[in-house]
Motif scaffolding. Structure first.
Motif, PDB file in Angstrom:
ATOM      1  N   UNK A   1       0.835  -1.214   0.000  1.00  0.00           N
ATOM      2  CA  UNK A   1       0.000   0.000   0.000  1.00  0.00           C
ATOM      3  C   UNK A   1       0.866   1.259   0.000  1.00  0.00           C
ATOM      4  N   UNK A   2       2.018   1.186   0.661  1.00  0.00           N
ATOM      5  CA  UNK A   2       2.916   2.354   0.665  1.00  0.00           C
ATOM      6  C   UNK A   2       3.474   2.600  -0.735  1.00  0.00           C
ATOM      7  N   UNK A   3       3.801   1.520  -1.428  1.00  0.00           N
ATOM      8  CA  UNK A   3       4.305   1.676  -2.807  1.00  0.00           C
ATOM      9  C   UNK A   3       3.214   2.200  -3.733  1.00  0.00           C
ATOM     10  N   UNK A   4       1.987   1.714  -3.524  1.00  0.00           N
ATOM     11  CA  UNK A   4       0.869   2.215  -4.341  1.00  0.00           C
ATOM     12  C   UNK A   4       0.661   3.712  -4.114  1.00  0.00           C
ATOM     13  N   UNK A   5       0.773   4.132  -2.858  1.00  0.00           N
ATOM     14  CA  UNK A   5       0.613   5.560  -2.535  1.00  0.00           C
ATOM     15  C   UNK A   5       1.693   6.383  -3.235  1.00  0.00           C
ATOM     16  N   UNK A   6       2.926   5.892  -3.202  1.00  0.00           N
ATOM     17  CA  UNK A   6       4.022   6.611  -3.866  1.00  0.00           C
ATOM     18  C   UNK A   6       3.742   6.804  -5.351  1.00  0.00           C
ATOM     19  N   UNK A   7       3.143   5.781  -5.961  1.00  0.00           N
ATOM     20  CA  UNK A   7       2.995   5.801  -7.419  1.00  0.00           C
ATOM     21  C   UNK A   7       1.704   6.452  -7.900  1.00  0.00           C
ATOM     22  N   UNK A   8       0.826   6.809  -6.981  1.00  0.00           N
ATOM     23  CA  UNK A   8      -0.452   7.406  -7.395  1.00  0.00           C
ATOM     24  C   UNK A   8      -0.399   8.926  -7.246  1.00  0.00           C
ATOM     25  N   UNK A   9      -0.392   9.654  -8.370  1.00  0.00           N
ATOM     26  CA  UNK A   9      -0.315  11.118  -8.269  1.00  0.00           C
ATOM     27  C   UNK A   9      -1.541  11.724  -7.590  1.00  0.00           C
TER      28      UNK A   9
END
Ligand code: MN
Length: 501
Positions: free
Chosen positions: A63-71
């Motif tokens: 979820x942290x990686x998804x947050x990083x990648x979602x503008x």
């Protein structure tokens, strides 16, 4: 009311697999209700979306990686409804590059005294679950935001919103390009700075553009566009007597329309939302922009005079953080003192004060500008709204940046100043002019700042933490010896934090 529509806050709950599916389903239901409650809050300026209950190190990291990648993700609100062992969070928190807030709340506010049993305790264990989690950022030296209290209260929701605004400012800073038209005013120190360091610290990119290219953009403005823009001026402002009847003053007004349209088109093309100029570098354009700069600022552009790109960027960032709030935000300069019984500061600039701070309909007039160039320039004149206000400046100390904020009380000037052809605000710094100015000077604060009646101190604090810079505050509790001592102690802290380079 939502004022940030292109970015959302992610609501993520931590737990573990120990409790079995029934408890975890309840945790998910409760979490969705909290997220929806925050989303519905009139005190939050951004939408909150429920994302997940994470139970393992892999789920946390994902979820942290998804947050990083979602503008579209402005930041995360993290809450441990039950107990979520903090070692599960090490990888995720270390990978997380978005701002995040630790909400230390509990689903139910009051204890059910008559019915509470062990099952209830196991479901509602944020009191120690959040402490287990909070140990981790403390141990990693991460200055994350912590908000404590029941999620339905206005106080908690307002605190979340204050931080949300800082997160929006942090995002804006990372997308911002500042246009420099001309270089720094010759010999001036405080408006200078290291643009590479600023980009690594704050995120914004400062670009220089040729005056010839800007002049070309201004020259290309059509007569029809000029006429339409001048009509806007005449309908929005009180127009000085005879201004449009006199051919010379009329031309001064048209010049501003040309500069406003030409500068905005140029900046739109370059993707810039802040700019600087310098009265020493105006070759090819009709003069130092007056009304043009004032109106661009009122539409959200950042501005700093005399090549001051740090203040230009900060003005833009503050305008984003202020979105939807009452009160204006402007580029400002401490200009002249009234050293009376109560020390007062007359704040203004040669031309460029934003009408968002005006107490009344601005007056459109033309007056002789005599600094650097001698020329009649059209400007908007008004007085700033009385009330609590603050000014913030960004200082480049050479090896690091410092933010410096001074709390003020803006007051009604005791009388009109009919011979002063600039917009102005009169204020009394807290705790008093002498203490405030002494501390400001000791901290190395310059003469340019961002003046605001919209952005709260807490939001500025959160922004400083997100940017990883020192913030010094001068307020009603400030004394000179304690302030100087804090500067000395902070110098040691920031040197140690930077480490060997
Ligand atoms: Mn100045």
């Amino acid at each position: 009311m939502k004022h940030y529509t292109d970015k959302q806050l992610w609501f993520v709950t931590g737990s573990q697999t120990l409790y079995g599916p029934a408890v975890l389903e309840q945790v998910a239901r409760d979490s969705k209700e909290v997220a929806a409650g925050l989303d519905d809050s009139p005190h939050l300026s951004a939408n909150v979306v429920y994302k997940d209950v994470v139970k393992t190190p892999d789920e946390v990291l994902k979820i942290c990686r998804e947050a990083n990648n979602d503008p579209g993700c402005a930041g995360l609100i993290l809450w441990m409804h039950t107990f979520s062992p903090a070692k599960m969070w090490i990888g995720g928190i270390q990978a997380l590059q978005k701002p995040w807030l630790h909400l230390h709340t509990q689903f139910n506010a009051g204890l059910p005294w008559d019915s509470i049993d062990m099952n209830y305790m196991n479901l509602h264990q944020s009191a120690h679950g959040d402490r287990e989690f909070g140990h981790l950022p403390a141990r990693l030296g991460i200055d994350n935001k912590v908000v404590v209290g029941h999620w339905k209260t206005e106080r908690v929701q307002r605190q979340i919103d204050g931080w949300t605004r800082a997160a929006m400012g942090w995002h804006e800073a990372h997308e911002l390009v500042v246009a420099r038209f001309g270089d720094n005013m010759r010999q001036v120190a405080v408006t200078e700075g290291d643009k590479v360091s600023a980009q690594t610290q704050f995120g914004y990119n400062v670009q220089a553009y040729g005056l010839g290219d800007l002049a070309e953009s201004c020259d290309a403005v059509s007569d029809a566009d000029l006429d339409a823009r001048v009509e806007e001026y005449l309908s929005e402002y009180t127009v000085a007597d005879g201004l449009m009847q006199d051919a010379h003053t009329r031309e001064c007004v048209v010049n501003e329309a040309r500069l406003e349209i030409g500068m905005e088109r140029f900046m739109q093309e370059m993707g810039c939302m802040a700019f600087t100029n310098n009265f020493e570098n105006l070759t090819g354009i009709t003069g130092l922009p007056g009304v043009a700069t004032q109106r661009l600022m009122s539409r959200g552009y950042g501005y700093g005079g005399e090549g001051d790109w740090k203040t230009a960027a900060m003005t833009r960032i503050m305008k984003v953080m202020a979105r939807g709030k009452e009160g204006g935000t402007s580029f400002m300069e401490d200009y002249t003192y009234h050293l009376g019984e109560t020390g007062q500061v007359l704040g203004s600039h040669m031309l460029e004060v934003c009408p968002s701070i005006a107490a009344q309909k601005p007056t459109l007039e033309v007056a002789l500008h005599t600094i650097g160039i001698r020329k009649d320039i059209a400007r908007l004149r008004f007085v700033g709204v009385p009330g609590p206000s603050r000014m913030l400046t960004v200082i480049d100390l050479g090896h690091r940046f410092r933010l410096l904020l001074s709390e003020l009380d803006t007051v009604e000037p005791p009388q009109d100043m009919p011979s002063l052809p600039t917009a102005r605000a009169l204020w009394e710094p807290r705790p008093d002019m002498e203490t405030s100015a002494t501390c400001w000077i000791h901290a190395g604060g310059g003469h340019h700042s961002v003046y605001t009646q919209a952005v709260d101190l807490d939001t500025v604090r959160d922004y400083a933490d997100l940017a990883g810079v020192e913030l010094m505050v001068i307020d009603e509790a400030t004394t000179v010896p304690a302030f100087r001592q804090e500067l000395r102690q902070n110098a040691a802290y920031w040197s140690l934090k930077r480490g060997v380079l």
